[in-house]
Design an enzyme around this catalytic site. Structure first.
Site, PDB file in Angstrom:
ATOM      1  N   HIS A 205       0.807  -1.222   0.000  1.00 25.50           N
ATOM      2  CA  HIS A 205       0.000   0.000   0.000  1.00 25.50           C
ATOM      3  C   HIS A 205       0.843   1.276   0.000  1.00 25.50           C
ATOM      4  O   HIS A 205       0.294   2.359  -0.044  1.00 25.50           O
ATOM      5  CB  HIS A 205      -0.922   0.035   1.224  1.00 25.50           C
ATOM      6  CG  HIS A 205      -0.196   0.292   2.501  1.00 25.50           C
ATOM      7  ND1 HIS A 205       0.408  -0.700   3.208  1.00 25.50           N
ATOM      8  CD2 HIS A 205       0.058   1.443   3.173  1.00 25.50           C
ATOM      9  CE1 HIS A 205       0.999  -0.179   4.270  1.00 25.50           C
ATOM     10  NE2 HIS A 205       0.812   1.121   4.275  1.00 25.50           N
TER      11      HIS A 205
HETATM   12  C1  UD1 Z   1      -1.775   4.997   6.373  1.00 18.42           C
HETATM   13  C2  UD1 Z   1      -0.483   5.437   7.056  1.00 18.42           C
HETATM   14  C3  UD1 Z   1       0.579   4.346   6.913  1.00 18.42           C
HETATM   15  C4  UD1 Z   1       0.067   3.008   7.382  1.00 18.42           C
HETATM   16  C5  UD1 Z   1      -1.231   2.682   6.643  1.00 18.42           C
HETATM   17  C6  UD1 Z   1      -1.802   1.348   7.082  1.00 18.42           C
HETATM   18  C7  UD1 Z   1      -0.064   7.872   7.023  1.00 18.42           C
HETATM   19  C8  UD1 Z   1       0.790   8.926   6.402  1.00 18.42           C
HETATM   20  N1  UD1 Z   1       0.057   6.659   6.453  1.00 18.42           N
HETATM   21  O1  UD1 Z   1      -1.536   4.920   4.982  1.00 18.42           O
HETATM   22  O2  UD1 Z   1       1.714   4.700   7.681  1.00 18.42           O
HETATM   23  O3  UD1 Z   1       1.028   2.007   7.090  1.00 18.42           O
HETATM   24  O4  UD1 Z   1      -2.168   3.720   6.900  1.00 18.42           O
HETATM   25  O5  UD1 Z   1      -3.022   1.051   6.533  1.00 18.42           O
HETATM   26  O6  UD1 Z   1      -0.794   8.140   7.964  1.00 18.42           O
HETATM   27  N2  UD1 Z   1      -9.157   4.740   2.561  1.00 18.42           N
HETATM   28  C9  UD1 Z   1     -10.363   4.082   2.447  1.00 18.42           C
HETATM   29  N3  UD1 Z   1     -10.855   3.498   3.581  1.00 18.42           N
HETATM   30  C10 UD1 Z   1     -10.215   3.555   4.774  1.00 18.42           C
HETATM   31  C11 UD1 Z   1      -8.973   4.217   4.848  1.00 18.42           C
HETATM   32  C12 UD1 Z   1      -8.463   4.804   3.739  1.00 18.42           C
HETATM   33  O7  UD1 Z   1     -10.959   4.021   1.394  1.00 18.42           O
HETATM   34  O8  UD1 Z   1     -10.741   3.026   5.776  1.00 18.42           O
HETATM   35  C13 UD1 Z   1      -8.606   5.424   1.385  1.00 18.42           C
HETATM   36  C14 UD1 Z   1      -8.341   6.924   1.683  1.00 18.42           C
HETATM   37  O9  UD1 Z   1      -9.460   7.697   1.455  1.00 18.42           O
HETATM   38  C15 UD1 Z   1      -7.180   7.223   0.767  1.00 18.42           C
HETATM   39  C16 UD1 Z   1      -6.440   5.898   0.683  1.00 18.42           C
HETATM   40  O10 UD1 Z   1      -7.344   4.870   1.103  1.00 18.42           O
HETATM   41  O11 UD1 Z   1      -7.617   7.581  -0.509  1.00 18.42           O
HETATM   42  C17 UD1 Z   1      -5.198   5.909   1.525  1.00 18.42           C
HETATM   43  O12 UD1 Z   1      -5.517   6.190   2.899  1.00 18.42           O
HETATM   44  P1  UD1 Z   1      -4.564   7.143   3.778  1.00 18.42           P
HETATM   45  O13 UD1 Z   1      -5.166   7.292   5.109  1.00 18.42           O
HETATM   46  O14 UD1 Z   1      -4.220   8.363   3.008  1.00 18.42           O
HETATM   47  O15 UD1 Z   1      -3.171   6.414   3.926  1.00 18.42           O
HETATM   48  P2  UD1 Z   1      -2.752   4.876   3.954  1.00 18.42           P
HETATM   49  O16 UD1 Z   1      -2.179   4.555   2.605  1.00 18.42           O
HETATM   50  O17 UD1 Z   1      -3.843   4.003   4.490  1.00 18.42           O
END
Ligand code: UD1
Length: 366
Positions: A205
């Site tokens: 991810h």
């Molecule tokens: C975040 C953490 C990372 C951790 C990871 C584990 C930061 C900078 N990064 O990255 O250190 O390893 O979590 O999972 O805080 N999304 C959904 N549903 C959710 C959560 C996220 O659809 O429940 C989508 C968000 O809207 C976004 C993408 O997934 O578009 C990424 O989510 P984001 O919270 O930006 O960072 P992660 O890649 O999950």
């Protein structure tokens, strides 16, 4: 002693769970869980509260997804209100997500002390958002609780006073031991029609692996190649799922021996890890769990903030081009054997509770 435990994203829920349960046992502590809402899907968040028997968060800031700046900014605005109304005696932040730095800054500016659990680890790759979060949090925290000696050294090199640093061990191992019987009795391997030690687990991810079309395509093609000898199970993170769809790469894995699934709960996921031949990942925590379990882990990154898993454990950093060679080594028993680092023993939460009682006693004497 009024404590706030901050959690935002999936890996945080594992880290606060054993600590919450340990602190709950002592009436000295009044512990509140603050969920910033960065992860909000059921299977990225709620599942973990149920599995770890955590109460519903005392505050859910509901910030949701968004850009880095939106996440940090909205978290600060929302958490400031909670801090002003509750005035905790100490804010405990964990790991390296956006909320870790956002809540640390918010609390410090209100003169509320901050403790950082998993302090001091460094990848020295400032292009990672997590490295920025780690560095900034450790610039302003008051108490530094580290998982391993290399983290202590990093903090000392950055000028942190040794009195503020305590090596407490790895909290994720507390979680694993707390959940061991649930993990061992899960049926995930058979549910996915896999055979023990005959398959590998993959999770990806990180922006560096999944945000560019060409990088993600090359990675997926390599995974398909690996799956020709070892079937793969791939619980897919929302970021990765979204990007595979956006870049129209679904056809690469269709008809391969890769099983895609939604993100799994902790016991289900760890059951797969316990029984896997090896792991392919870019996660932080999985590097540690595999080292503890002695399972080969190939981490597809240029750097790791957890080098002890390479020096002492079963982890190796690999580029996409070298995954297949490393898998060959594992298949032919040529991969290194590791040992468990010091204090990765399931007693980290207990050590932290002792530290907090000492802080309380010395504050009273002042
Ligand atoms: C975040 C953490 C990372 C951790 C990871 C584990 C930061 C900078 N990064 O990255 O250190 O390893 O979590 O999972 O805080 N999304 C959904 N549903 C959710 C959560 C996220 O659809 O429940 C989508 C968000 O809207 C976004 C993408 O997934 O578009 C990424 O989510 P984001 O919270 O930006 O960072 P992660 O890649 O999950």
């Amino acid at each position: 002693m009024k404590l706030h435990l901050i959690a935002a994203a999936r890996p945080n829920f594992m880290k606060i769970a054993p600590l919450y349960h340990e602190l709950q046992q002592d009436p000295l502590f009044d512990v509140k869980i603050i969920h910033t809402g960065q992860h909000y899907d059921k299977n990225m968040s709620d599942t973990f509260f149920t599995e770890f028997k955590l109460p519903a968060p005392h505050h859910n800031l509901g910030i949701g997804g968004g850009t880095q700046a939106e996440q940090v900014g909205y978290t600060m605005i929302a958490y400031e209100k909670v801090c002003i109304s509750e005035r905790p005696d100490l804010v405990i932040v964990v790991g390296d997500v956006n909320a870790t730095v956002a809540c640390s800054i918010t609390a410090k500016k209100l003169h509320i002390p901050v403790a950082h659990l998993e302090a001091g680890i460094r990848s020295f790759d400032i292009s990672m958002p997590e490295e920025i979060n780690r560095m900034l949090t450790d610039r302003i925290a008051d108490y530094f609780w580290t998982p391993s000696a290399d983290a202590d050294t990093n903090l000392l090199n950055e000028g942190i006073s040794p009195q503020k640093i305590t090596m407490v061990g790895n909290i994720m191992i507390d979680t694993l031991e707390m959940m061991r019987s649930r993990i061992e009795t899960a049926h995930t391997v058979s549910r996915f029609h896999l055979a023990q030690k005959q398959y590998a687990v993959c999770t990806f991810h990180r922006p560096s692996n999944v945000d560019s079309r060409s990088t993600l395509e090359k990675l997926l093609r390599t995974l398909v190649k690996v799956s020709e000898t070892t079937p793969l199970i791939f619980p897919i993170h929302p970021r990765t799922k979204k990007n595979i769809a956006t870049f129209a790469l679904d056809n690469i894995i269709a008809n391969s021996a890769i099983t895609l699934t939604e993100p799994l709960g902790y016991s289900d996921f760890m059951h797969l890890v316990f029984n896997a031949k090896f792991i392919l990942t870019d996660s932080g925590g999985i590097q540690e769990e595999t080292t503890y379990l002695g399972i080969p882990c190939l981490t597809v990154r240029n750097s790791t903030e957890r080098p002890i898993t390479i020096w002492e454990g079963t982890n190796a950093l690999v580029s996409v081009d070298h995954i297949v060679d490393h898998v060959y080594q594992i298949e032919h028993q040529q991969f290194k054997k590791g040992k468990v680092p010091d204090l990765w023993d399931g007693n980290t939460a207990h050590r932290i509770a002792t530290i907090l009682r000492n802080i309380q006693t010395s504050d009273k004497q002042k």
